[in-house]
Design a protein around this motif. Structure first.
Motif, PDB file in Angstrom:
ATOM      1  N   PRO A   1       4.187   4.352  10.385  1.00  0.00           N
ATOM      2  CA  PRO A   1       3.916   4.688   8.827  1.00  0.00           C
ATOM      3  C   PRO A   1       3.175   3.814   8.257  1.00  0.00           C
ATOM      4  CG  PRO A   1       6.148   4.146   9.037  1.00  0.00           C
ATOM      5  CD  PRO A   1       5.644   3.485  10.296  1.00  0.00           C
ATOM      6  N   PHE A   2       2.618   2.856   8.603  1.00  0.00           N
ATOM      7  CA  PHE A   2       1.834   2.036   7.623  1.00  0.00           C
ATOM      8  C   PHE A   2       0.493   2.109   7.565  1.00  0.00           C
ATOM      9  CE2 PHE A   2       5.476  -0.426   9.799  1.00  0.00           C
ATOM     10  CZ  PHE A   2       6.155  -0.666   8.550  1.00  0.00           C
ATOM     11  N   VAL A   3       0.028   1.715   6.315  1.00  0.00           N
ATOM     12  CA  VAL A   3      -1.385   2.067   6.146  1.00  0.00           C
ATOM     13  C   VAL A   3      -2.195   0.453   6.163  1.00  0.00           C
ATOM     14  CG1 VAL A   3      -3.030   2.623   4.355  1.00  0.00           C
ATOM     15  CG2 VAL A   3      -1.013   3.963   4.801  1.00  0.00           C
ATOM     16  N   HIS A   4      -3.253   0.271   7.033  1.00  0.00           N
ATOM     17  CA  HIS A   4      -4.051  -0.938   7.009  1.00  0.00           C
ATOM     18  C   HIS A   4      -5.344  -0.468   6.436  1.00  0.00           C
ATOM     19  CE1 HIS A   4      -1.452  -2.650  10.299  1.00  0.00           C
ATOM     20  NE2 HIS A   4      -0.784  -2.250   9.334  1.00  0.00           N
ATOM     21  N   SER A   5      -5.990  -1.713   5.936  1.00  0.00           N
ATOM     22  CA  SER A   5      -7.372  -1.655   5.464  1.00  0.00           C
ATOM     23  C   SER A   5      -8.208  -1.488   6.665  1.00  0.00           C
ATOM     24  CB  SER A   5      -7.757  -2.677   4.790  1.00  0.00           C
ATOM     25  OG  SER A   5      -8.944  -2.973   4.549  1.00  0.00           O
TER      26      SER A   5
ATOM     27  N   ARG B   1       0.888  -1.323  -0.187  1.00  0.00           N
ATOM     28  CA  ARG B   1       0.006   0.035   0.128  1.00  0.00           C
ATOM     29  C   ARG B   1       0.861   1.214   0.019  1.00  0.00           C
ATOM     30  NH1 ARG B   1      -3.850  -3.018   3.242  1.00  0.00           N
ATOM     31  NH2 ARG B   1      -5.751  -3.272   2.094  1.00  0.00           N
ATOM     32  N   LEU B   2       1.928   1.278   0.842  1.00  0.00           N
ATOM     33  CA  LEU B   2       2.867   2.235   0.849  1.00  0.00           C
ATOM     34  C   LEU B   2       3.469   2.722  -0.575  1.00  0.00           C
ATOM     35  CD1 LEU B   2       4.709   2.073   4.211  1.00  0.00           C
ATOM     36  CD2 LEU B   2       2.930   3.578   3.508  1.00  0.00           C
TER      37      LEU B   2
ATOM     38  N   SER C   1      -8.958   6.203  12.529  1.00  0.00           N
ATOM     39  CA  SER C   1      -7.340   6.207  12.882  1.00  0.00           C
ATOM     40  C   SER C   1      -6.893   4.916  12.801  1.00  0.00           C
ATOM     41  CB  SER C   1      -7.566   6.602  14.392  1.00  0.00           C
ATOM     42  OG  SER C   1      -8.300   5.704  15.045  1.00  0.00           O
ATOM     43  N   GLN C   2      -7.661   3.950  12.564  1.00  0.00           N
ATOM     44  CA  GLN C   2      -7.260   2.695  12.386  1.00  0.00           C
ATOM     45  C   GLN C   2      -6.643   2.288  11.057  1.00  0.00           C
ATOM     46  OE1 GLN C   2     -10.437  -0.224  13.367  1.00  0.00           O
ATOM     47  NE2 GLN C   2     -11.080   1.132  15.177  1.00  0.00           N
ATOM     48  N   ILE C   3      -6.785   3.436  10.066  1.00  0.00           N
ATOM     49  CA  ILE C   3      -6.292   3.139   8.763  1.00  0.00           C
ATOM     50  C   ILE C   3      -4.579   3.689   8.723  1.00  0.00           C
ATOM     51  CG2 ILE C   3      -6.234   4.051   6.536  1.00  0.00           C
ATOM     52  CD1 ILE C   3      -9.238   4.822   6.960  1.00  0.00           C
TER      53      ILE C   3
END
Length: 243
Positions: A198-202, A3-4, A190-192
């Motif tokens: 620095p990670f992005v989560h679904s 995703r990054l 905020s959970q994204i």
């Protein structure tokens, strides 16, 4: 990590695209401002939808019937994430803008697009400049442009289900323009990103619009404490949606 990488590719592409389209909208505005504003809004909304898609946002929208289609309103939401405006703004009919922190204007391209959609930059460290921004927002509402504001003033970093105090001055946008307030309860954003930078989560995000609060016939006594009453409405829905 994927995703990054996808975000990096998207932002590079968007910066290149903006190098062409920002001048186009600028010169278009000289002859047809409404057309340029509408095009700018569509570009910004499209970019935000793409950001949501890349992030894997699973969006549930409740209370769609309270999204105003025929009159400008003040949308008031809780604030936990950069993604609050990402998921909310693309849902709003034209014309619409939002109040952002002043530092966003300093970001290349992002600040340019914020200006193109008539964004309101609020300097909370300078009361005189903050008042000018509020007065400008009142004029927008009087002249048929909806406004989004997060009256906590900054992102709430407490566990979800908590809200900071709503600043009553934010509600002058509605009370002085005699426009309705549409509260918006946002959960899951905020959970994204913020919960594990620095990670992005679904993440599953719930966006719930609440019944409008009509300020047009309110007395001064009824306007007193309106921010706290709206805050309590939003807090109740947040607690319900997080189970």
């Amino acid at each position: 990590m994927l995703r990054l990488l996808a975000f990096a590719v998207f932002f590079i592409g968007f910066y290149i695209y903006s190098a062409v389209m920002l001048p186009v909208t600028y010169f278009m505005a000289k002859s047809n401002k409404e057309k340029a504003d509408r095009l700018s809004l569509n570009i910004v909304r499209g970019a935000l939808r793409m950001v949501s898609f890349i992030a894997g946002v699973r969006l549930t929208i409740k209370g769609k019937e309270y999204i105003s289609k025929d009159e400008p309103v003040l949308y008031v939401g809780n604030h936990r994430s950069f993604f609050d405006i990402v998921v909310l703004y693309p849902l709003l009919p034209y014309p619409a803008t939002f109040v952002a922190k002043q530092s966003l204007l300093k970001f290349p391209v992002i600040g340019n697009w914020l200006s193109r959609v008539n964004g309101l930059a609020l300097d909370r460290k300078n009361n005189r400049e903050a008042l000018k921004t509020i007065l400008k927002g009142i004029e927008y509402l009087k002249n048929d442009t909806s406004v989004v504001i997060f009256p906590e003033g900054t992102r709430c970093k407490e566990p979800e289900g908590n809200l900071m105090e709503f600043k009553e001055g934010s509600f002058k946008l509605a009370t002085k323009s005699k426009r309705k307030i549409v509260p918006v309860a946002i959960t899951g954003t905020s959970q994204i990103f913020e919960d594990h930078m620095p990670f992005v989560h679904s993440s599953k995000v719930v966006l719930e619009f609440l019944p409008p609060v009509d300020t047009a016939e309110m007395s001064k006594e009824e306007m007193t404490g309106i921010g706290e009453r709206v805050r309590e409405q939003i807090l109740e829905i947040i607690k319900k949606n997080i189970g």
